[in-house]
Design an enzyme around this catalytic site. Structure first.
Site, mmCIF file in Angstrom:
data_model
loop_
_atom_site.group_PDB
_atom_site.id
_atom_site.type_symbol
_atom_site.label_atom_id
_atom_site.label_comp_id
_atom_site.label_asym_id
_atom_site.label_seq_id
_atom_site.Cartn_x
_atom_site.Cartn_y
_atom_site.Cartn_z
ATOM 1 N N GLY A 231 0.443 -1.095 -0.074
ATOM 2 C CA GLY A 231 0.366 0.351 0.183
ATOM 3 C C GLY A 231 0.455 1.229 0.062
ATOM 4 N N ASN B 277 -5.000 -7.120 -3.184
ATOM 5 C CA ASN B 277 -3.733 -6.423 -3.173
ATOM 6 C C ASN B 277 -4.328 -5.085 -3.785
ATOM 7 O OD1 ASN B 277 -1.152 -8.260 -3.140
ATOM 8 N ND2 ASN B 277 -2.631 -7.042 -1.350
ATOM 9 N N ASP C 140 3.785 -3.265 7.427
ATOM 10 C CA ASP C 140 2.981 -2.942 8.106
ATOM 11 C C ASP C 140 2.527 -3.555 9.704
ATOM 12 O OD1 ASP C 140 2.852 -5.489 7.554
ATOM 13 O OD2 ASP C 140 0.300 -4.957 6.627
ATOM 14 N N ASN C 141 3.339 -3.973 9.621
ATOM 15 C CA ASN C 141 3.464 -5.100 11.342
ATOM 16 C C ASN C 141 5.040 -4.378 12.425
ATOM 17 O OD1 ASN C 141 6.481 -6.649 11.391
ATOM 18 N ND2 ASN C 141 5.330 -6.780 9.181
ATOM 19 N N CYS D 13 -4.110 -3.855 8.997
ATOM 20 C CA CYS D 13 -4.979 -3.478 7.897
ATOM 21 C C CYS D 13 -5.613 -5.267 7.143
ATOM 22 C CB CYS D 13 -4.249 -2.799 6.295
ATOM 23 S SG CYS D 13 -3.783 -0.902 7.648
ATOM 24 N N CYS E 233 -11.783 -16.984 13.098
ATOM 25 C CA CYS E 233 -11.560 -15.360 13.222
ATOM 26 C C CYS E 233 -11.441 -15.481 11.899
ATOM 27 C CB CYS E 233 -11.140 -14.324 13.948
ATOM 28 S SG CYS E 233 -9.249 -15.198 13.845
#
Length: 405
Positions: free
Chosen positions: A50, A79, A139-140, A206, A363
């Site tokens: 992203g 994506n 993103d982590n 995200c 989940c």
């Protein structure tokens, strides 16, 4: 405050390069000298997702001479809503290779270096070495702390960005910065802003919470803007500042971030003097969730057999989906009931669970269900279990007719 330019100017620009970058050249602050510095620069972008997508394209368009891409993942259809450097025909390809091809198409004068591998303690310093600047699109939290520490040890500025739903943040971490006069600047690192990662499971990714696609462009372009300023020595970069963007309210705020004298990395008495175990430091799930899941995790194939037995009347249990309602609308495991994770955390979900049946929880991937499993076991449901891999594993292994997200 202006800073010493990160790179020296290249010897020259070709006629074609002058024509291509003419709109930069006529800006007095950039000019021929600034564009030559960009040509001579080496920038590593971590992630071609992203944030990495707009960052890579704008770095290439700006004329950064060498662009490294550190990315190990493959292009997935989900994506394409935000990762604009990839297209439909790239699905299934390595992201690093897809991004390289897009950059070559955007600017053939750029040298692209592909690092098609996952960053870890064994390779991160070797990959970073030789680059002038790091642009982080990860993103982590584990990777962010590793990137921050590696950049600090190599004295490389680190341009950071973060996005979630409608919110974005950006900053520049460079404790070794010097101003335009060559004087040291008391600048913070990422650990000064976030000394500790959030508790496992408290901040969704995200992939769990979603992100507005165009937000990536907003924050990614800010990162490139900061990179250009640092490389050329112009303007006032976000060193010691945190830019916060709210896309729904269309509001930008800028906060000061001070160097923490007690910082574990760049403080007066550092305790982090080398790369550490970042996965352990950040934790995928809490200790309570890990303890609850130990010996109480079933596979999706086991769940499929249990559902068959429930249909036949030889077994009874309650299958609970702990995702959010909008996720439940996308796909679901047949026969499940929706009780979002938040209701377990505030205790209201326990009123909805029967006392005489086994509770089976799932989940999207298994993280949230492990956290809620700890709550349920703590309430006395000793035989409760959760489904490892969640809906993702169910779709991949049992019911591929359903969409993924």
């Amino acid at each position: 405050m202006s800073f010493t330019p990160l790179v020296e100017p290249a010897t020259e620009l070709t006629v074609d390069e002058v024509r291509r970058y003419s709109r930069h050249l006529i800006i007095p602050d950039v000019g021929m000298s600034g564009q030559k510095r960009l040509k001579n620069a080496k920038v590593l972008v971590i992630g071609a997702g992203g944030l990495g997508s707009p960052a890579l394209l704008y770095l290439a368009a700006a004329g950064v001479g060498t662009i490294g891409i550190a990315e190990f993942d493959e292009v997935d259809e989900s994506n394409l809503q935000r990762q604009i450097i990839h297209g439909q025909s790239d699905i299934g390809r390595p992201k690093a290779e897809s991004a390289r091809d897009s950059i070559n198409e955007a600017n053939p004068y750029v040298n692209v270096v592909v690092h098609n591998e996952r960053l870890d303690n064994d390779n991160v310093l070797g990959i970073f070495e030789g680059y002038d600047l790091i642009v982080d699109g990860t993103d982590n939290f584990a990777t962010r702390y590793m990137v921050n520490d590696a950049a600090y040890f190599l004295k490389i500025p680190y341009v950071w960005g973060s996005i979630y739903r409608f919110d974005g943040q950006a900053s520049v971490f460079w404790p070794h910065a010097t101003d335009e006069n060559g004087e040291s600047v008391d600048a913070p690192c990422y650990r000064c802003l976030y000394p500790e990662p959030p508790p496992p499971g408290m901040v969704p990714s995200c992939a769990e919470g979603g992100v507005l696609g165009v937000l990536c462009a907003s924050i990614g372009s800010i990162q490139v803007n900061e990179a250009i300023k640092l490389l050329t020595g112009i303007g006032d970069p976000l060193v010691g500042k945190l830019m916060i963007y709210d896309a729904l309210e269309m509001e930008y705020r800028k906060l000061k971030v001070r160097k923490d004298p007690n910082c574990a990395l760049c403080g007066e008495h550092p305790t982090v003097t080398g790369l550490i175990d970042y996965e352990s430091f950040c934790g995928a799930i809490s200790n309570e969730a890990a303890d609850a899941a130990a010996g109480s995790t079933i596979s999706v194939t086991q769940l499929a057999q249990m559902l068959k037995e429930r249909e036949e009347g030889t077994r009874d249990f309650v299958l609970v989906d702990v995702r959010e309602p909008n996720e439940y609308e996308i796909n679901k495991i047949p026969g499940s009931v929706l009780i979002p994770k938040g209701e377990f955390l505030n205790g209201s979900a326990l009123e909805k669970l029967p006392q005489d049946k086994q509770i089976v929880m799932h989940c999207k991937s298994g993280v949230r269900s492990a956290e809620t499993l700890a709550v349920v076991k703590g309430a006395g449901y000793a035989d409760a279990v959760h489904v490892g891999g969640g809906v993702v594993a169910w779709v991949n292994q049992v019911d591929p007719s359903q969409p993924t997200y």
